[in-house]
Design a protein around this motif. Structure first.
Motif, mmCIF file in Angstrom:
data_model
loop_
_atom_site.group_PDB
_atom_site.id
_atom_site.type_symbol
_atom_site.label_atom_id
_atom_site.label_comp_id
_atom_site.label_asym_id
_atom_site.label_seq_id
_atom_site.Cartn_x
_atom_site.Cartn_y
_atom_site.Cartn_z
ATOM 1 N N UNK A 28 0.830 -1.209 0.000
ATOM 2 C CA UNK A 28 0.000 0.000 0.000
ATOM 3 C C UNK A 28 0.860 1.253 0.000
ATOM 4 N N UNK A 29 1.946 1.239 0.781
ATOM 5 C CA UNK A 29 2.815 2.411 0.840
ATOM 6 C C UNK A 29 3.511 2.655 -0.495
ATOM 7 N N UNK A 30 3.792 1.583 -1.222
ATOM 8 C CA UNK A 30 4.458 1.724 -2.504
ATOM 9 C C UNK A 30 3.594 2.372 -3.564
ATOM 10 N N UNK A 31 2.292 2.430 -3.328
ATOM 11 C CA UNK A 31 1.384 3.015 -4.307
ATOM 12 C C UNK A 31 1.126 4.499 -4.066
ATOM 13 N N UNK A 32 1.710 5.049 -3.000
ATOM 14 C CA UNK A 32 1.483 6.465 -2.707
ATOM 15 C C UNK A 32 2.199 7.341 -3.725
ATOM 16 N N UNK A 33 1.500 8.339 -4.192
ATOM 17 C CA UNK A 33 2.063 9.300 -5.124
ATOM 18 C C UNK A 33 1.773 10.705 -4.634
ATOM 19 N N UNK A 34 2.491 11.630 -5.198
ATOM 20 C CA UNK A 34 2.234 13.034 -4.861
ATOM 21 C C UNK A 34 0.980 13.505 -5.579
ATOM 22 N N UNK A 128 -4.459 8.757 -10.575
ATOM 23 C CA UNK A 128 -3.842 10.026 -10.176
ATOM 24 C C UNK A 128 -3.153 9.939 -8.822
ATOM 25 N N UNK A 129 -3.268 8.790 -8.149
ATOM 26 C CA UNK A 129 -2.649 8.629 -6.844
ATOM 27 C C UNK A 129 -3.435 9.238 -5.705
ATOM 28 N N UNK A 130 -4.693 9.593 -5.953
ATOM 29 C CA UNK A 130 -5.527 10.225 -4.916
ATOM 30 C C UNK A 130 -6.396 9.222 -4.168
ATOM 31 N N UNK A 131 -6.697 8.096 -4.763
ATOM 32 C CA UNK A 131 -7.530 7.072 -4.143
ATOM 33 C C UNK A 131 -6.728 5.789 -3.984
ATOM 34 N N UNK A 203 -6.350 2.415 4.743
ATOM 35 C CA UNK A 203 -7.561 1.611 4.810
ATOM 36 C C UNK A 203 -8.792 2.420 4.386
ATOM 37 N N UNK A 204 -8.613 3.702 4.070
ATOM 38 C CA UNK A 204 -9.734 4.531 3.636
ATOM 39 C C UNK A 204 -9.771 4.593 2.120
ATOM 40 N N UNK A 205 -10.742 5.296 1.602
ATOM 41 C CA UNK A 205 -10.844 5.456 0.151
ATOM 42 C C UNK A 205 -9.745 6.359 -0.370
ATOM 43 N N UNK A 206 -9.406 7.387 0.382
ATOM 44 C CA UNK A 206 -8.414 8.357 -0.079
ATOM 45 C C UNK A 206 -7.013 7.938 0.342
ATOM 46 N N UNK A 207 -6.064 8.115 -0.558
ATOM 47 C CA UNK A 207 -4.658 7.933 -0.227
ATOM 48 C C UNK A 207 -4.208 9.138 0.603
ATOM 49 N N UNK A 208 -3.000 9.106 1.169
ATOM 50 C CA UNK A 208 -2.536 10.293 1.896
ATOM 51 C C UNK A 208 -2.573 11.562 1.049
ATOM 52 N N UNK A 209 -2.238 11.449 -0.249
ATOM 53 C CA UNK A 209 -2.311 12.624 -1.122
ATOM 54 C C UNK A 209 -3.755 13.100 -1.266
ATOM 55 N N UNK A 211 -6.146 12.619 0.907
ATOM 56 C CA UNK A 211 -6.582 13.178 2.187
ATOM 57 C C UNK A 211 -6.093 14.610 2.362
ATOM 58 N N UNK A 212 -4.900 14.890 1.857
ATOM 59 C CA UNK A 212 -4.405 16.264 1.959
ATOM 60 C C UNK A 212 -5.281 17.223 1.148
ATOM 61 N N UNK A 213 -5.730 16.766 -0.014
ATOM 62 C CA UNK A 213 -6.618 17.619 -0.811
ATOM 63 C C UNK A 213 -7.968 17.788 -0.124
ATOM 64 N N UNK A 214 -8.459 16.715 0.505
ATOM 65 C CA UNK A 214 -9.715 16.832 1.244
ATOM 66 C C UNK A 214 -9.569 17.821 2.402
ATOM 67 N N UNK A 215 -8.419 17.769 3.081
ATOM 68 C CA UNK A 215 -8.190 18.683 4.187
ATOM 69 C C UNK A 215 -8.070 20.125 3.750
ATOM 70 N N UNK A 216 -7.736 20.332 2.482
ATOM 71 C CA UNK A 216 -7.592 21.698 1.970
ATOM 72 C C UNK A 216 -8.917 22.307 1.550
ATOM 73 N N UNK A 217 -9.990 21.497 1.533
ATOM 74 C CA UNK A 217 -11.292 22.043 1.161
ATOM 75 C C UNK A 217 -11.759 23.037 2.214
ATOM 76 N N UNK A 218 -12.298 24.180 1.827
ATOM 77 C CA UNK A 218 -12.783 25.155 2.808
ATOM 78 C C UNK A 218 -13.908 24.561 3.641
ATOM 79 N N UNK A 219 -13.809 24.720 4.944
ATOM 80 C CA UNK A 219 -14.830 24.192 5.848
ATOM 81 C C UNK A 219 -16.151 24.905 5.610
#
Length: 257
Positions: A28-34, A128-131, A203-209, A211-219
């Motif tokens: 799983x870690x090997x599939x992480x992309x920016x 795209x490395x996001x999911x 274990x979630x739908x989003x990869x760490x990359x 999740x970072x984009x999700x966290x950047x969404x305006x609340x």
């Protein structure tokens, strides 16, 4: 020394389960992309990364209801007002409703979530490395469950070894039997703790990359974005929340609006 076979079983269960978890986490870690630079998540992308295909179907239904092109009753039934979908997701919802133009929400949500449009969206996000690919997420989750099962097995085997009627007294300077079983137990617990800290994002739908984009969404940017990220429980309309929470029965008595 009748407890030695039990100790070997405990180590075998520990080694196999922990090894599988480490291998799944490594893959799983090997599939992480920016994350792609300048990429801004669309509503459907945010929904998929937050809750998978089912969340995409829910957001589409809420959007169509908000535009008055679909009526959703508190009884859990949806009725088509505008039979022309504006995009592939809306066309998937209309196809799941069927030619009658009216259906309970449960089959609509299942049908729309399994549609080709949602599957294609997921594939694009994975590329795209996001999911996270479904196989990676399920592999890590299954490996973690196996380690938890091994932990219970080690505890049971250790208790059985300690309580064996043939267990001799511990001589001076001899290591107690429970100590031998504590070693594989500590390994299992340590793997689970590391997995919770390091592997949990995979274990979630989003990869760490992603999740970072999700966290950047305006609340609280808008209602649809809130539903995409938090689910239908975030709907301000209690009637809509009741409709999504209700398991409708296929009878005419449930169709009232």
């Amino acid at each position: 020394m009748f407890w030695l076979p039990l100790l070997l079983l405990a180590w075998a269960a520990t080694g196999l389960s922990c090894g599988r978890l480490c291998l799944a986490a490594s893959r799983a870690a090997g599939q992480e992309r920016a994350a792609p630079r300048g990429h801004e998540l669309t509503l459907y992308e945010a929904a998929f990364l937050s809750g998978g295909p089912a969340r995409v179907a829910d957001v589409t239904l809420v959007a169509m209801a908000g535009a008055r092109r679909l009526l959703i009753a508190h009884t859990g039934w949806a009725t088509v007002v505008d039979p022309v979908g504006r995009d592939d997701m809306e066309r998937s919802v209309l196809g799941a409703i069927g030619p009658d133009g009216q259906s309970p929400l449960s089959p609509i949500r299942k049908g729309a979530a399994a549609a080709d449009a949602v599957r294609a969206l997921g594939e694009r996000l994975v590329a795209a490395g996001l999911a996270v690919p479904e196989s990676a997420g399920t592999g890590v989750a299954a490996a973690a469950r196996q380690v938890r099962a091994a932990t219970v097995a080690v505890l049971a085997l250790g208790a059985l070894a300690v309580c064996m009627p043939t267990q001799e007294r511990v001589a001076a300077g001899q290591v107690p039997v429970a100590i031998w079983f504590s070693l594989p137990l500590l390994l299992c617990v340590g793997c689970l703790l590391i997995a919770r800290v390091e592997v949990h994002p995979y274990t979630r739908w989003a990869s760490p990359a992603g999740q970072r984009l999700l966290g950047a969404l305006p609340a609280g940017r808008d209602e649809l974005t809130t539903v995409a990220v938090r689910g239908v429980r975030a709907l301000p309309d209690p009637c809509l929340r009741a409709a999504f929470a209700r398991r409708s029965r296929p009878d005419s008595a449930q169709r009232g609006h």
